[in-house]
Scaffold this motif. Structure first.
Motif, mmCIF file in Angstrom:
data_model
loop_
_atom_site.group_PDB
_atom_site.id
_atom_site.type_symbol
_atom_site.label_atom_id
_atom_site.label_comp_id
_atom_site.label_asym_id
_atom_site.label_seq_id
_atom_site.Cartn_x
_atom_site.Cartn_y
_atom_site.Cartn_z
ATOM 1 N N ASP A 159 0.810 -1.221 0.000
ATOM 2 C CA ASP A 159 0.000 0.000 0.000
ATOM 3 C C ASP A 159 0.844 1.271 0.000
ATOM 4 O O ASP A 159 1.691 1.469 0.875
ATOM 5 C CB ASP A 159 -0.948 0.000 1.204
ATOM 6 C CG ASP A 159 -1.942 -1.144 1.119
ATOM 7 O OD1 ASP A 159 -2.668 -1.203 0.124
ATOM 8 O OD2 ASP A 159 -1.969 -1.970 2.048
ATOM 9 N N GLY A 160 0.625 2.110 -1.006
ATOM 10 C CA GLY A 160 1.354 3.354 -1.104
ATOM 11 C C GLY A 160 2.777 3.184 -1.607
ATOM 12 O O GLY A 160 3.499 4.163 -1.785
ATOM 13 N N THR A 173 -2.993 2.942 -3.157
ATOM 14 C CA THR A 173 -4.186 2.564 -2.391
ATOM 15 C C THR A 173 -4.464 3.471 -1.194
ATOM 16 O O THR A 173 -5.548 3.398 -0.611
ATOM 17 C CB THR A 173 -4.056 1.126 -1.853
ATOM 18 O OG1 THR A 173 -2.859 1.046 -1.058
ATOM 19 C CG2 THR A 173 -3.986 0.113 -2.980
ATOM 20 N N GLU A 174 -3.499 4.285 -0.797
ATOM 21 C CA GLU A 174 -3.665 5.057 0.439
ATOM 22 C C GLU A 174 -4.871 5.997 0.389
ATOM 23 O O GLU A 174 -5.574 6.169 1.384
ATOM 24 C CB GLU A 174 -2.390 5.842 0.757
ATOM 25 C CG GLU A 174 -1.190 4.969 1.104
ATOM 26 C CD GLU A 174 -1.407 4.092 2.324
ATOM 27 O OE1 GLU A 174 -2.406 4.269 3.045
ATOM 28 O OE2 GLU A 174 -0.573 3.204 2.562
ATOM 29 N N ASP A 175 -5.112 6.619 -0.754
ATOM 30 C CA ASP A 175 -6.278 7.491 -0.873
ATOM 31 C C ASP A 175 -7.577 6.700 -0.766
ATOM 32 O O ASP A 175 -8.574 7.177 -0.224
ATOM 33 C CB ASP A 175 -6.253 8.242 -2.206
ATOM 34 C CG ASP A 175 -5.287 9.423 -2.172
ATOM 35 O OD1 ASP A 175 -4.671 9.653 -1.120
ATOM 36 O OD2 ASP A 175 -5.158 10.109 -3.207
ATOM 37 N N TYR A 195 -8.008 3.898 0.987
ATOM 38 C CA TYR A 195 -8.185 3.589 2.407
ATOM 39 C C TYR A 195 -8.633 4.823 3.185
ATOM 40 O O TYR A 195 -9.502 4.738 4.058
ATOM 41 C CB TYR A 195 -6.878 3.048 3.006
ATOM 42 C CG TYR A 195 -6.627 1.594 2.727
ATOM 43 C CD1 TYR A 195 -7.410 0.611 3.319
ATOM 44 C CD2 TYR A 195 -5.594 1.186 1.885
ATOM 45 C CE1 TYR A 195 -7.185 -0.744 3.069
ATOM 46 C CE2 TYR A 195 -5.358 -0.154 1.627
ATOM 47 C CZ TYR A 195 -6.154 -1.113 2.222
ATOM 48 O OH TYR A 195 -5.923 -2.447 1.978
ATOM 49 N N TYR A 196 -8.027 5.961 2.867
ATOM 50 C CA TYR A 196 -8.378 7.196 3.574
ATOM 51 C C TYR A 196 -9.851 7.535 3.380
ATOM 52 O O TYR A 196 -10.572 7.835 4.341
ATOM 53 C CB TYR A 196 -7.508 8.344 3.071
ATOM 54 C CG TYR A 196 -7.783 9.649 3.783
ATOM 55 C CD1 TYR A 196 -7.138 9.970 4.969
ATOM 56 C CD2 TYR A 196 -8.719 10.549 3.280
ATOM 57 C CE1 TYR A 196 -7.393 11.156 5.632
ATOM 58 C CE2 TYR A 196 -8.990 11.744 3.941
ATOM 59 C CZ TYR A 196 -8.325 12.039 5.110
ATOM 60 O OH TYR A 196 -8.593 13.214 5.755
ATOM 61 N N ARG A 212 -4.682 9.805 11.522
ATOM 62 C CA ARG A 212 -4.284 9.140 10.281
ATOM 63 C C ARG A 212 -2.816 8.726 10.336
ATOM 64 O O ARG A 212 -2.453 7.603 9.964
ATOM 65 C CB ARG A 212 -4.529 10.081 9.090
ATOM 66 C CG ARG A 212 -4.016 9.550 7.745
ATOM 67 C CD ARG A 212 -4.640 8.227 7.397
ATOM 68 N NE ARG A 212 -4.153 7.714 6.135
ATOM 69 C CZ ARG A 212 -4.299 6.457 5.738
ATOM 70 N NH1 ARG A 212 -4.925 5.597 6.517
ATOM 71 N NH2 ARG A 212 -3.834 6.062 4.569
ATOM 72 N N LEU A 268 -1.152 4.741 10.062
ATOM 73 C CA LEU A 268 -0.575 4.472 8.746
ATOM 74 C C LEU A 268 0.409 3.309 8.811
ATOM 75 O O LEU A 268 1.375 3.329 9.560
ATOM 76 C CB LEU A 268 0.149 5.723 8.238
ATOM 77 C CG LEU A 268 0.518 5.734 6.746
ATOM 78 C CD1 LEU A 268 -0.746 5.708 5.897
ATOM 79 C CD2 LEU A 268 1.341 6.966 6.420
ATOM 80 N N SER A 309 5.639 4.112 4.790
ATOM 81 C CA SER A 309 5.123 4.645 6.044
ATOM 82 C C SER A 309 6.163 4.621 7.163
ATOM 83 O O SER A 309 7.035 3.748 7.198
ATOM 84 C CB SER A 309 3.896 3.846 6.501
ATOM 85 O OG SER A 309 4.291 2.588 7.025
ATOM 86 N N GLU A 335 5.111 9.814 1.081
ATOM 87 C CA GLU A 335 4.318 10.914 0.564
ATOM 88 C C GLU A 335 4.890 12.196 1.148
ATOM 89 O O GLU A 335 5.673 12.175 2.104
ATOM 90 C CB GLU A 335 2.853 10.746 0.996
ATOM 91 C CG GLU A 335 2.132 9.590 0.319
ATOM 92 C CD GLU A 335 1.716 9.913 -1.106
ATOM 93 O OE1 GLU A 335 2.026 11.021 -1.589
ATOM 94 O OE2 GLU A 335 1.076 9.055 -1.745
#
Length: 244
Positions: A28-29, A34-36, A38-39, A58, A62, A190, A209
């Protein structure tokens, strides 16, 4: 980009590098965008109970396992449901939306390059089997290149999620030659994932990010803007060819 709070652009940095023989990827990410997804899902479920998904919350979850995420959100926000119920609501939404996950820049090139050069590669994710099947459904050929995929949220051998080292240690152990953790390189996005890799005594490349703080980036062996910026030779891995 959903997250509004950002840190200035960062440049590649490296420190204390040693050669490796095996490579482990988060999903993820890192491999998949996919992070957006999940968010938005967490935000939707939380809003249903009149609560707000905060920035600090958040960042706290993470990279954590599905169970830890649910327990943290339910507890911190005092949601009138159990963590189990929270996960059920989230999974119902993700079953459809995760199928639209796209590859992150440089992911396909790097994975195929390592596989073509016979570098043992695997995946270590905090996700469970159900969500992994959904988000990799459009990228099955690429994920077939990995020797194995360890899914922390549905693997009985993993007792503690990131930032504990369990998922990476188990992942390394499942390579046929059971390499020393020091010979493994982890790719993460993360802070919790970076801490887990370090706790497993592995080197880690962070591809964060923009919202990941400078303090969290300092923990990584190497920080790059994207997988396109990775230099395999730094870690004793085969260099990219012009045709890659």
């Amino acid at each position: 980009m959903i997250f509004l709070k950002k840190i200035k652009k960062f440049s590649t940095s490296v420190r204390n590098i040693r050669p490796v023989s095996h490579v482990i990827f988060d999903i993820d990410g890192l491999l998949l965008r996919t992070e957006d997804i999940y968010y938005k899902t967490d935000e939707q479920v939380i809003a249903k109970y009149g609560k707000k998904y905060t920035w600090d919350l958040r960042m706290k979850i993470l990279g954590c396992s599905e169970q830890t995420t649910a327990e943290t959100l339910v507890s911190e926000l005092k949601l009138p449901i159990t963590p189990t119920k929270y996960n059920e609501e989230v999974k119902k939404i993700l079953k459809k939306t995760l199928k639209e996950a796209s590859l992150m820049p440089g992911a396909e090139r790097l994975v195929k390059h390592l596989a073509a050069n016979n570098i043992p590669i695997a995946v270590a994710t905090s996700s469970g089997k159900e969500s992994v099947i959904a988000k990799t459904s459009k990228h099955q050929q690429l994920f077939k290149l990995f020797h194995h995929i360890v899914m922390a949220s549905s693997d009985s051998e993993i007792k503690h999620g990131k930032p504990a080292p369990d998922v990476f240690l188990v992942c390394a152990k499942r390579f046929p030659d059971n390499p020393n953790p020091e010979k493994c390189l982890v790719f993460e996005d993360s802070p919790n994932g970076v801490k887990a890799a370090i706790n497993a005594n592995m080197q880690v490349v962070l591809v964060p990010e923009e919202y990941v703080s400078d303090e969290d980036r300092k923990l990584a062996t190497c920080v790059i803007n994207s997988l396109n910026d990775f230099n395999p030779e730094l870690f004793g891995l085969p260099p990219f060819r012009d045709c890659d």
